[in-house]
Design a protein around this motif. Structure first.
Motif, PDB file in Angstrom:
ATOM      1  N   ILE A  55       0.656  -1.248  -0.280  1.00  0.00           N
ATOM      2  CA  ILE A  55      -0.012  -0.178   0.040  1.00  0.00           C
ATOM      3  C   ILE A  55       0.842   1.170  -0.013  1.00  0.00           C
ATOM      4  O   ILE A  55       0.386   2.340  -0.450  1.00  0.00           O
ATOM      5  N   ALA A  56       2.035   1.158   0.310  1.00  0.00           N
ATOM      6  CA  ALA A  56       2.902   2.527   0.286  1.00  0.00           C
ATOM      7  C   ALA A  56       4.186   2.361  -0.725  1.00  0.00           C
ATOM      8  O   ALA A  56       4.650   3.333  -0.860  1.00  0.00           O
TER       9      ALA A  56
ATOM     10  N   LEU B  63       3.737   4.617   7.629  1.00  0.00           N
ATOM     11  CA  LEU B  63       3.115   4.892   6.218  1.00  0.00           C
ATOM     12  C   LEU B  63       2.055   3.934   6.164  1.00  0.00           C
ATOM     13  O   LEU B  63       1.036   4.310   5.650  1.00  0.00           O
ATOM     14  N   LYS B  64       2.566   2.519   6.296  1.00  0.00           N
ATOM     15  CA  LYS B  64       1.690   1.672   5.913  1.00  0.00           C
ATOM     16  C   LYS B  64       0.393   1.662   6.841  1.00  0.00           C
ATOM     17  O   LYS B  64      -0.737   1.469   6.378  1.00  0.00           O
ATOM     18  N   ILE B  65       0.753   1.982   8.252  1.00  0.00           N
ATOM     19  CA  ILE B  65      -0.359   2.001   9.033  1.00  0.00           C
ATOM     20  C   ILE B  65      -1.431   2.946   8.998  1.00  0.00           C
ATOM     21  O   ILE B  65      -2.370   2.970   8.881  1.00  0.00           O
TER      22      ILE B  65
ATOM     23  N   ILE C  24      -3.595  15.093   6.580  1.00  0.00           N
ATOM     24  CA  ILE C  24      -2.619  14.397   7.137  1.00  0.00           C
ATOM     25  C   ILE C  24      -1.562  14.502   5.770  1.00  0.00           C
ATOM     26  O   ILE C  24      -1.797  13.755   4.976  1.00  0.00           O
ATOM     27  N   SER C  25      -0.409  14.962   6.013  1.00  0.00           N
ATOM     28  CA  SER C  25       0.606  15.027   5.118  1.00  0.00           C
ATOM     29  C   SER C  25       1.874  13.830   5.377  1.00  0.00           C
ATOM     30  O   SER C  25       1.978  13.476   6.614  1.00  0.00           O
ATOM     31  N   LEU C  26       2.648  13.553   4.659  1.00  0.00           N
ATOM     32  CA  LEU C  26       3.636  12.610   4.885  1.00  0.00           C
ATOM     33  C   LEU C  26       4.539  13.211   5.816  1.00  0.00           C
ATOM     34  O   LEU C  26       5.089  12.527   6.432  1.00  0.00           O
TER      35      LEU C  26
ATOM     36  N   VAL D 195       7.203  10.104  13.863  1.00  0.00           N
ATOM     37  CA  VAL D 195       7.835   8.714  14.263  1.00  0.00           C
ATOM     38  C   VAL D 195       9.334   8.733  14.151  1.00  0.00           C
ATOM     39  O   VAL D 195      10.163   7.895  14.983  1.00  0.00           O
ATOM     40  N   GLU D 196      10.013   9.526  13.780  1.00  0.00           N
ATOM     41  CA  GLU D 196      11.455   9.796  13.543  1.00  0.00           C
ATOM     42  C   GLU D 196      11.892  10.807  14.580  1.00  0.00           C
ATOM     43  O   GLU D 196      11.402  11.844  14.716  1.00  0.00           O
ATOM     44  N   GLU D 197      13.122  10.300  15.126  1.00  0.00           N
ATOM     45  CA  GLU D 197      13.584  11.265  16.213  1.00  0.00           C
ATOM     46  C   GLU D 197      14.056  12.569  15.341  1.00  0.00           C
ATOM     47  O   GLU D 197      13.713  13.697  15.677  1.00  0.00           O
TER      48      GLU D 197
END
Lengths: 163, 163
Positions: A105-106, B11-13, B74-76, B83-85
């Motif tokens: 999906i990604a 992203l998948k979630i 909601i954007s990338l 989620v990233e530090e």
DNA sequence: TTAAATGTCGACTGATTTGGTAAAGATAAA
DNA sequence: TTTATCTTTACCAAATCAGTCGACATTTAA
């Protein structure tokens, strides 16, 4: 995308060489001192830059490094992809052999992200960046009595990995 | 830029939740199974998505997850930065407290790179990505007799770290 | 009230990567 | 032949990554 210290150092090295382009060979020790990089670690980076045709090296006395092409012909993409193992954000985009492409999906989103980043990095040449840097430097020195910054030794523009 | 597995999974979630948006709460186990993610690892990612206001969770029986906002909102960038530090390519850009800014030959280039990547990621909404995915899926199913892909369990679109 | 179904949180861990050091060597000029 | 330079390879400690696990909290249904 994984920009590691190799990319940071490589950009500094390439900018340094561009700044001294046409002024003869630049020695490993001098580049490293000017840019605040460990010369030993710089060896690894130089090996990759050379292997990718971005710099030329001359061994022996009076040896050193110089750019192999004009700064205008070298992009940020060239530099970063030369020194990083996997510059693409995710594996499945990088090797294009993902079996699950049709079901993930990604997948297409990552392809898109990888593509746009590459496009933007290709757009930015060492020549343009150098020009901006030199303009900035000129303005700074016009307002201060500091010696030309290019002659100062620099230390790494970064602290430990985690603040 | 450092896109780790957290970004890939996140992203998948989020795509999964967008795909099932309006169809009620989605359970941890189901999301994980559909997207081929370890449910235990997914917990860590969910915690961050929730802390950043991207998903809502309901505990207890009949609980589960759903998007907190419309996929179009909601954007990338929202997802990855949740989620990233450190999503920025280099430290000195991230904390904007670099003392050597004026002397670093590479500083402005990194600022530029960080900025353009952010701009491009902000441009891409979950809504748009979902639409592309659904179009692709429709075309696929039109030419085959496979059951709807969204009901199939997926496994991770990626091999070991090094090919 | 209890049991079952859910999400939450933090400790722990093996493998890999990162960033660097070091030693031995190759090459060319003086 | 000495010296200055780049080259290559091996090695290493520390950090990060990608999980796993276990105990716990919350809600609903029986």
């Amino acid at each position: 995308m994984n920009f590691t210290a190799k990319s940071r150092y490589a950009l500094k090295i390439m900018m340094d060489l561009a700044d001294f382009n046409g002024e003869g060979l630049q020695q490993r020790q001098k580049i490293a001192a000017r840019q605040g990089i460990s010369p030993d670690f710089m060896d690894h980076i130089m090996a990759r830059l050379r292997a990718h045709g971005l710099v030329t090296s001359i061994r022996g006395r009076q040896g050193g490094f110089r750019l192999e092409k004009s700064p205008d012909e070298i992009s940020l993409w060239d530099i970063f992809s030369a020194v990083e193992e996997g510059l693409f954000p995710v594996q499945c985009v990088e090797d294009s052999g993902c079996q699950l492409e049709a079901q993930c999906i990604a997948h297409d989103a990552w392809l898109d992200v990888a593509h746009i980043i590459q496009v933007e990095l290709v757009k930015r040449s060492l020549g343009d960046l150098l020009k901006k840097w030199q303009d900035k430097k000129d303005k700074q020195t016009a307002f201060s009595l500091l010696p030309a910054l290019k002659l100062q030794e620099n230390s790494e523009c970064r602290g430990p990995r985690r603040a």
